[in-house]
Design an enzyme around this catalytic site. Structure first.
Site, short mmCIF file in Angstrom:
data_model
loop_
_atom_site.label_atom_id
_atom_site.label_comp_id
_atom_site.label_asym_id
_atom_site.label_seq_id
_atom_site.Cartn_x
_atom_site.Cartn_y
_atom_site.Cartn_z
N SER A 22 7.43 -30.61 89.99
CA SER A 22 8.81 -31.07 89.83
C SER A 22 9.05 -31.69 88.45
CB SER A 22 9.11 -32.12 90.90
OG SER A 22 10.42 -32.59 90.76
N ASN A 128 10.52 -37.21 96.73
CA ASN A 128 10.04 -37.96 95.57
C ASN A 128 10.18 -39.45 95.90
OD1 ASN A 128 9.45 -39.13 93.17
ND2 ASN A 128 10.99 -38.04 91.97
N CYS A 131 8.87 -41.87 91.87
CA CYS A 131 9.20 -41.78 90.44
C CYS A 131 9.23 -43.19 89.84
CB CYS A 131 10.56 -41.12 90.25
SG CYS A 131 11.00 -41.04 88.51
N THR A 268 2.97 -31.16 83.18
CA THR A 268 2.99 -31.24 81.72
C THR A 268 2.39 -29.99 81.06
OG1 THR A 268 2.86 -33.63 81.94
CG2 THR A 268 2.31 -32.74 79.79
#
Ligand SMILES: Cc1cc2nc3c(=O)[nH]c(=O)nc-3n(C[C@H](O)[C@H](O)[C@H](O)COP(=O)(O)O)c2cc1C
Length: 307
Positions: A22, A128, A131, A268
């Protein structure tokens, strides 16, 4: 030797065990020029909220040794725009879609799950709960087993798809949080989100990020993420886990699968190489063949816990 890369994630059959994490793949549109979305194990969308969000002020990113800090702040178009434009695009491209949801309360998460229950193009939901880039720390539900469990319970009452709870390693007892969300009905777990970090511009004597703190990702966090997957998989055998944190190569992915992850997600790594998700899957296929392993699911049994 033929190798079976498919995996069963909470009852959903994935073409490969390598997902796009995500927030690092958008809604697939920009990445479609680099790879066939149908070949990705699954696309986990940027987290979607009830209303559109503009995110945090810039600068929002800073490079760090073997990683990066970000404070995007959950910028997204909101669930209605997602359903009207992004979801049809992903469905048309043949992507397996995991919709990542974010809310400010358990009720927000419940309404999002209810809205998406009517969308057959969504295969799984990912909550989520972790975060770090939110204005109030109370929104990091996964720092508290009770709050995290309440969100999962509310979602499960409304959801039409299996539910993954995404947790943070920024806690003293991750297993306690994992157990609480599984007891509340989570079908699986995603481990881990970014770690709360900070970097300082020493020339300007200010934080590098406008939001001051941000989430640390990339290879720098991989040993933390592998440790988390190993701890939780050992404590809660049989619970599907998506391992994420610093995966760039097939060997990185294999670390997570050996310690008990059912699947992995590349975050990433996609910024460095937009084809990373499919290249990691191809590398895994070679790794399995070279080691005489016929399927990904066999890997955890081959892990030797002692050196
Ligand atoms: C720029 C950026 C944006 C992210 N946005 C989200 C998000 O919206 N929702 C979420 O659950 N995780 C988000 N993440 C976390 C990633 O999905 C992943 O859990 C984390 O970065 C660790 O994996 P990595 O080291 O492979 O990036 C984001 C990460 C980055 C770097």
């Amino acid at each position: 030797m033929t190798v079976d890369l498919t995996v069963d994630l909470c009852g959903v059959r994935l073409r490969t065990p390598v997902l796009a994490a995500s927030g690092c793949f958008g809604f697939g549109r920009e990445m479609a020029g680099w790879l066939d979305l149908h070949q990705v194990g699954a696309v986990v969308t940027k987290s979607v909220s009830l209303e559109p969000r503009r995110g945090r002020p810039t600068p929002r990113m800073a490079e760090t040794p073997s990683g990066m800090l970000n404070a995007i702040g959950l910028q997204n178009p909101g669930v209605e725009a997602f359903c009207a434009t992004d979801l049809p695009f992903l469905a048309e491209a043949g992507a397996c879609v995991v919709a990542s949801l974010v809310g400010r309360s358990a009720a927000d998460f419940g309404r999002l799950a209810e809205r998406l229950a009517r969308e057959p193009a969504v295969a799984l939901l990912e909550l989520n709960l972790s975060c770090p880039n939110v204005e109030h720390r109370g929104e990091v539900f996964a720092t508290d087993p009770g709050m995290a469990a309440e969100v999962v319970r509310t979602v499960k009452a409304a959801a039409g798809q299996p539910v993954l709870a995404k947790l943070t390693a920024d806690v003293t007892d991750l297993v306690a949080v994992a157990r609480a969300v599984v007891d509340a009905g989570a079908d699986g777990l995603t481990l881990i989100n970014t770690l709360l970090g900070m970097a300082v511009d020493t020339q300007r004597r200010r934080p590098k990020l406008a939001a001051v703190t941000g989430g640390l990702s990339g290879p720098a966090i991989r040993p933390v993420a592998v440790r988390c997957v190993w701890q939780v998989a050992s404590a809660l055998p049989g619970v599907p886990i998506v391992g994420t944190g610093g995966i760039v190569t097939a060997e990185d992915a294999a670390e997570f699968l050996l310690v008990g992850a059912t699947a992995v997600a590349v975050g990433t790594g996609s910024f460095v190489n937009p084809r990373a998700v499919v290249e990691v899957a191809a590398g895994l296929e070679r790794y399995l063949a070279a080691n005489g392993v016929r399927s990904v699911a066999e890997l955890p049994a081959l892990f030797k816990a002692e050196r």
